[in-house]
Design an enzyme around this catalytic site. Structure first.
Site, PDB file in Angstrom:
ATOM      1  N   CYS A 176      26.294  88.979  35.206  1.00 15.59           N
ATOM      2  CA  CYS A 176      25.865  87.616  34.938  1.00 15.59           C
ATOM      3  C   CYS A 176      25.889  86.833  36.244  1.00 15.59           C
ATOM      4  O   CYS A 176      26.593  87.209  37.195  1.00 15.59           O
ATOM      5  CB  CYS A 176      26.789  86.973  33.912  1.00 15.59           C
ATOM      6  N   SER A 177      25.161  85.746  36.278  1.00 15.90           N
ATOM      7  CA  SER A 177      25.160  84.871  37.441  1.00 15.90           C
ATOM      8  C   SER A 177      26.579  84.507  37.851  1.00 15.90           C
ATOM      9  O   SER A 177      27.439  84.224  37.015  1.00 15.90           O
ATOM     10  CB  SER A 177      24.380  83.597  37.118  1.00 15.90           C
TER      11      SER A 177
END
Length: 279
Positions: A176-177
């Site tokens: 994920c970011s």
């Protein structure tokens, strides 16, 4: 015919009817299934894998995604977005996820227009509907097709199909970011993003594959799987030394263990109401 096989059959029909597609490819299991099935149904000439780099994702993940797509034999286009140049993303508010996805999808649509691809596909699955996902609004606004959602595929379906397709990432952990490591309202910059990134890479390197380092005013809150907490504590002195050397003032362990979206747990009711109103 099993439910997964029926979903896969419907997926094939949708892809075949599209004729020519661009796939936003991250190297994860979801987008890998989309890319592989598109390749099977449409052939290499009608499929383009677009791999996007950003300051909020690891260069190693970008490089791995490019190599994976090239190994599959599909055409690959490498590109980049500058998320930390957008003040709305840097602010790291709950709606920053919307602006992050808006930037990505707008960029993909511009590329698709330039390269004459009528459809842009992503790897969103049904599980993504169950969490806090402002990016879904941006996806819909930009007309991106989430073909796995269109056939009602969940993560269990996707992993089963990926395994059947002999994709090496069938059991890969989700990424994920790096923005997800910071509490809402914490202004992002390259220094603290890199600080968190280096801390996670170190922890992965000493045996904690599933790990998040959450940033709280220069305090590191480490999340690992519940059955790994004792191992983490056994290495506490070396971990403490390393993370302090990276710039953290204090290092802590979250006793609840690793879980996705933990920063969303403290969203205020008012913030949730505001987001719902903007959805």
């Amino acid at each position: 015919m099993t439910k997964m096989l029926e979903k896969n059959r419907r997926l094939g029909e949708i892809l075949k009817n599209m004729g020519r597609v661009m796939v936003a490819f991250s190297g994860g299991v979801d987008s890998a299934v989309v890319l592989k099935r598109a390749q099977q149904e449409l052939g290499n000439d009608n499929v383009l894998a677009v791999v996007v780099n950003s300051e909020l994702f690891r260069d190693s993940e970008f490089d791995a995604a490019v190599a994976f797509a090239e190994d599959m034999g599909v055409r690959v286009h490498k590109t980049e977005i500058k998320e930390l140049e957008d003040s709305r993303i840097v602010a790291n508010n709950p709606d920053s996820w919307y602006y992050s996805k808006k930037l990505l999808y707008t960029h993909l649509n511009e590329l698709a227009k330039e390269m004459n691809f009528p459809y842009v596909l992503d790897g969103m699955i049904m599980d993504d509907e169950e969490d806090f996902r402002p990016g879904l609004k941006a996806r819909t606004e930009e007309g991106i097709r989430s073909v796995l959602q269109e056939v009602n595929m969940y993560k269990t379906d996707v992993r089963e199909l990926a395994k059947e397709l002999n994709l090496p990432v069938w059991n890969k952990l989700a990424s994920c970011s790096l923005a997800s490591r910071f509490p809402y309202g914490t202004t992002l910059n390259k220094k603290i993003v890199n600080q968190v990134n280096e801390a996670e890479l170190y922890l992965k390197g000493i045996g904690f594959d599933e790990v998040r380092v959450r940033y709280h005013d220069n305090v590191a809150r480490i999340e690992v799987a519940a059955d790994k907490i004792i191992s983490l504590l056994e290495k506490r002195e070396q971990i403490q030394h390393k993370l302090v050397s990276l710039g953290f003032d204090y290092v802590s362990c979250d006793l609840r263990g690793y879980r996705t979206g933990s920063m969303n747990e403290v969203l205020s009711e008012a913030a949730n109401e505001q987001l719902a109103a903007n959805a």
